[in-house]
Design a protein around this motif. Structure first.
Motif, PDB file in Angstrom:
ATOM      1  N   LEU A 151       0.820  -1.221   0.000  1.00  0.00           N
ATOM      2  CA  LEU A 151       0.000   0.000   0.000  1.00  0.00           C
ATOM      3  C   LEU A 151       0.846   1.261   0.000  1.00  0.00           C
ATOM      4  O   LEU A 151       0.502   2.257  -0.636  1.00  0.00           O
ATOM      5  CB  LEU A 151      -0.923   0.014   1.221  1.00  0.00           C
TER       6      LEU A 151
ATOM      7  N   LEU B 286       1.336   5.211 -12.017  1.00  0.00           N
ATOM      8  CA  LEU B 286      -0.035   4.816 -12.362  1.00  0.00           C
ATOM      9  C   LEU B 286      -0.867   6.048 -12.717  1.00  0.00           C
ATOM     10  O   LEU B 286      -1.573   6.077 -13.729  1.00  0.00           O
ATOM     11  CB  LEU B 286      -0.684   4.080 -11.176  1.00  0.00           C
TER      12      LEU B 286
ATOM     13  N   SER C  75       0.084   1.074 -15.665  1.00  0.00           N
ATOM     14  CA  SER C  75      -1.035   1.894 -16.095  1.00  0.00           C
ATOM     15  C   SER C  75      -1.352   1.609 -17.564  1.00  0.00           C
ATOM     16  O   SER C  75      -2.519   1.487 -17.958  1.00  0.00           O
ATOM     17  CB  SER C  75      -0.696   3.376 -15.906  1.00  0.00           C
TER      18      SER C  75
ATOM     19  N   ASP D 203      -8.100   8.206  -6.572  1.00  0.00           N
ATOM     20  CA  ASP D 203      -7.271   7.224  -7.283  1.00  0.00           C
ATOM     21  C   ASP D 203      -6.749   6.091  -6.402  1.00  0.00           C
ATOM     22  O   ASP D 203      -6.707   4.937  -6.843  1.00  0.00           O
ATOM     23  CB  ASP D 203      -6.071   7.925  -7.934  1.00  0.00           C
ATOM     24  N   ILE D 204      -6.308   6.408  -5.196  1.00  0.00           N
ATOM     25  CA  ILE D 204      -5.695   5.350  -4.379  1.00  0.00           C
ATOM     26  C   ILE D 204      -6.698   4.223  -4.106  1.00  0.00           C
ATOM     27  O   ILE D 204      -6.353   3.043  -4.268  1.00  0.00           O
ATOM     28  CB  ILE D 204      -5.028   5.940  -3.112  1.00  0.00           C
TER      29      ILE D 204
ATOM     30  N   GLY E 230       5.119   1.792 -12.388  1.00  0.00           N
ATOM     31  CA  GLY E 230       3.727   2.221 -12.243  1.00  0.00           C
ATOM     32  C   GLY E 230       3.151   2.632 -13.592  1.00  0.00           C
ATOM     33  O   GLY E 230       2.018   2.287 -13.940  1.00  0.00           O
TER      34      GLY E 230
ATOM     35  N   TYR F 288      -6.779   2.062  -7.162  1.00  0.00           N
ATOM     36  CA  TYR F 288      -5.601   1.189  -7.301  1.00  0.00           C
ATOM     37  C   TYR F 288      -5.687   0.023  -6.323  1.00  0.00           C
ATOM     38  O   TYR F 288      -5.281  -1.095  -6.646  1.00  0.00           O
ATOM     39  CB  TYR F 288      -4.307   1.984  -7.085  1.00  0.00           C
TER      40      TYR F 288
ATOM     41  N   LEU G 123      -1.803  12.814  -9.536  1.00  0.00           N
ATOM     42  CA  LEU G 123      -2.597  11.969  -8.622  1.00  0.00           C
ATOM     43  C   LEU G 123      -3.735  12.749  -7.965  1.00  0.00           C
ATOM     44  O   LEU G 123      -3.534  13.828  -7.429  1.00  0.00           O
ATOM     45  CB  LEU G 123      -1.677  11.401  -7.523  1.00  0.00           C
TER      46      LEU G 123
ATOM     47  N   GLY H 244       2.467   4.761  -7.347  1.00  0.00           N
ATOM     48  CA  GLY H 244       1.236   5.537  -7.502  1.00  0.00           C
ATOM     49  C   GLY H 244       1.410   6.689  -8.484  1.00  0.00           C
ATOM     50  O   GLY H 244       0.499   7.026  -9.245  1.00  0.00           O
TER      51      GLY H 244
ATOM     52  N   THR I  58       1.677  -4.969  -7.090  1.00  0.00           N
ATOM     53  CA  THR I  58       2.578  -4.195  -6.227  1.00  0.00           C
ATOM     54  C   THR I  58       3.572  -5.113  -5.525  1.00  0.00           C
ATOM     55  O   THR I  58       4.642  -4.671  -5.105  1.00  0.00           O
ATOM     56  CB  THR I  58       1.787  -3.388  -5.181  1.00  0.00           C
TER      57      THR I  58
ATOM     58  N   LEU J 186       1.734   3.137  -3.177  1.00  0.00           N
ATOM     59  CA  LEU J 186       0.729   3.959  -3.860  1.00  0.00           C
ATOM     60  C   LEU J 186       0.847   5.432  -3.482  1.00  0.00           C
ATOM     61  O   LEU J 186       0.317   6.303  -4.165  1.00  0.00           O
ATOM     62  CB  LEU J 186      -0.684   3.455  -3.539  1.00  0.00           C
TER      63      LEU J 186
END
Ligand SMILES: [Zn+2]
Ligand SMILES: [Zn+2]
Length: 442
Positions: A201, A212, A242, A394-395, A238, A398, A389, A209, A409, A204
Motif C-alpha cells: 500500500l 499509475l 497503467s 485514485d488510491i 507504475g 488502485y 494523482l 502511484g 505491487t 501507492l
C-alpha cells in the motif's frame, strides 16, 4: 493476542473506550504491550519512538519524544514507508543539515490519535500518506489538479519531536515516513479499507502511484495505443502497469538495468530496449516500432517515407521516469547521468499530436529543442507532479485493482528492512541494486 489492533480499536470505540480527553484531543485507548514498539505515556505528547534522523553531517536511528500536535493533525503509527530515490542525495550527504529532520515523503499506517477538528479519518483507520496533500477546497483542487494542492509544502509548520538533548526534529516534506510515528495534517491522509499488505500500500503514496496516475490522469493512455516508458524504476513500473490497465497495444520499455528490464516484462511491458545498446539508434528504432501495419494513408496508415516526416512519427504516449543520478549506480550505468538525454529523446520519439509526460527528478542542465519542433509539431507536454494523482479518488481505485490482481505491487518490492537498517536501505536505493526498498515496522 487474537484480535488485530484495528479490530481491538473498533471494539474499544464501540464500548466507549475512545473519548475526548483534555484539550479535546481524541485519544486511542491504551495500547496493549507488544502491539506497538513505541511507548505511550498516557498522552501522545511525550510519547517515545524511534526514527531515522538526518542531522549535523550524518543520519542515524534515534529515540525521540513526541511534541504536541495541532487540532487538524493526525498521529499515525507507521507500518511501512518506501525509500524514494529523490532523498538519497540528501540522506547520504555529509554536508551540514540546516535542521534535524526525518527524511522521505510517504508512508502508511494506522491512525492512533486525531485532533478535534479532523473529519477525514478515525482512530483505527489504515491510511496511505502520499507525498502530495488533497484538501479538496483550494484553487488547485477545484481545478482538478489536487497534485498541486495549495497545502503542498516542503516546510513543516512546527517541529514534530525532540531528541534527548532537546534538539527539535522536523518531518521532511511535512510528513517524513522513516519513523515509527508520523504526524500529518488531515489533508495528507487517504483512508483505505482493505487487507492489502502495508508494504504494498505504501507504494501507492509515492513512486508506483505516481506512475499509475501519470498514465491515466496526465497521458490518458487509450486502448490499443503505442506507449513508451523511459526508465523502469518504481515510478516507471507504475507507468508500465497503467498502460497495461488501459489496454495499450504495445508498451516499449527503455531501461539500462537488466534485472529491471526483466521485471518490466512481468508487469506489462511488451518489449524492452537497452539504451546503451541502442545508442543514437534508439529514437529511429522506436519510431519504426510505432509506425503501424501500413503506410496507406487512405487506409488509416501513417506515412513512412522521409518526405512526409513533417508529420513526426513515433509513440502515441511517452512517459519519462529516469531523472538524474545522485550517485553512480552499482549496476548498469545509463547513457546520461544528468538525465537530460531521456527528456530530449522522449520529445523526439513521440508522434505529432502525441503526449509526453515527464516524471524524473534531479536532472542537471537544460533541454534544448528546435523551436519549430517545440512550437508547431502538435505534441502535448505534461509536467508530472506526482503524476497528477487525485489521491482520494485514485488510491482506492488502485487498491481495488491490486485486490483483483490487475496491478502487481508485490513484485515491486525487492527488499524490506527494519528501521535499524534504514541507512542500508537508502544506500541500496542509491546504488539501484533494489527496485522497491520498503522499511517495515512491527
Ligand atoms: Zn518520491
Ligand atoms: Zn487543495
Amino acid at each position: 493476542m487474537g484480535l488485530s489492533r484495528r479490530k481491538m480499536l473498533k471494539k474499544a470505540a464501540a464500548a466507549g473506550g475512545v473519548a475526548a480527553a483534555g484539550g479535546g484531543v481524541i485519544m486511542a485507548p491504551q495500547i496493549v504491550s507488544g502491539q506497538a514498539p513505541a511507548q505511550l505515556t498516557g498522552t501522545q505528547t511525550g510519547r517515545r519512538f524511534k526514527a531515522f534522523v538526518r542531522r549535523g553531517t550524518g543520519a542515524s536511528v534515534e529515540e525521540l519524544k513526541l511534541l504536541a500536535f495541532q487540532p487538524r493533525e493526525v498521529v499515525i503509527r507507521t507500518q511501512a514507508s518506501a525509500v524514494c530515490y529523490t532523498i538519497v542525495g540528501q540522506v547520504l550527504s555529509t554536508n551540514a543539515a540546516r535542521q534535524a529532520s526525518i527524511p522521505n515523503h510517504s508512508g502508511m499506517g494506522v491512525v492512533e490519535a486525531i485532533g478535534p477538528m479532523v473529519k477525514r479519518v478515525q482512530i483505527g483507520d489504515r491510511v496511505v500518506i502520499p507525498g502530495t496533500p488533497q484538501c479538496g477546497q483550494c484553487y488547485q483542487c477545484l481545478q482538478g489538479r489536487s497534485d498541486w494542492c495549495q497545502f503542498l509544502s516542503t516546510a513543516p509548520a512546527h517541529p514534530m519531536a525532540e531528541m534527548a538533548d532537546g534538539t527539535q526534529v522536523f518531518e521532511g516534506a511535512s510528513l517524513g515516513g522513516l519513523s515509527e510515528i508520523m504526524v500529518v495534517p488531515e489533508e495528507y491522509c487517504c483512508p483505505v479499507f482493505t487487507d492489502v499488505p502495508s508494504a504494498e500500500l505504501t507504494l501507492l503514496g509515492d513512486t508506483v502511484g505516481t506512475g499509475l496516475a501519470a498514465g491515466h490522469n496526465l497521458a490518458q493512455i487509450e486502448p490499443g495505443a503505442d506507449v513508451v516508458v523511459l526508465g523502469a524504476g518504481p515510478v516507471g513500473m507504475g507507468a508500465i502497469q497503467s498502460a497495461k490497465v488501459q489496454n495499450a497495444g504495445q508498451v516499449i520499455v527503455v531501461e539500462p538495468i537488466k534485472y529491471r528490464r526483466e521485471i518490466a516484462m512481468k508487469v506489462g511491458g511488451t518489449l524492452t530496449l537497452d539504451p546503451n545498446a541502442e545508442g543514437a539508434g534508439l529514437v529511429p528504432k522506436i519510431r519504426d516500432l510505432c509506425k503501424g501495419p501500413t503506410d496507406r494513408r487512405f487506409a488509416g496508415g501513417r506515412a513512412w517515407a522521409d518526405q512526409f516526416l513533417a508529420v513526426p512519427n513515433g509513440a502515441d504516449f511517452t512517459i519519462e521516469a529516469v531523472g538524474g543520478d545522485s550517485f553512480p549506480p552499482k549496476v548498469e550505468v545509463g547513457p546520461d547521468p544528468t538525465g537530460i538525454l531521456p527528456l530530449q529523446q522522449a520529445f523526439d520519439m513521440t508522434r505529432g499530436g502525441g503526449h509526453i509526460v515527464t516524471l524524473g527528478f534531479g536532472q542537471r542542465g537544460n533541454v534544448t529543442f528546435s523551436a519549430v519542433n517545440f512550437a508547431n509539431r502538435g505534441r502535448t507536454f505534461h509536467s508530472g507532479q506526482q503524476g497528477g494523482l487525485n489521491m482520494l479518488r485514485d488510491i482506492p481505485r488502485y487498491v481495488k485493482l491490486i485486490e483483483k490482481g490487475v496491478i502487481d505491487t508485490k513484485t515491486m518490492i525487492t527488499k524490506t528492512y527494519p528501521i535499524e537498517q534504514t541507512r542500508q536501505a537508502v544506500q541500496d536505493v542509491a546504488d539501484r541494486t533494489v527496485l522497491g526498498a520498503v522499511i517495515t515496522f512491527t
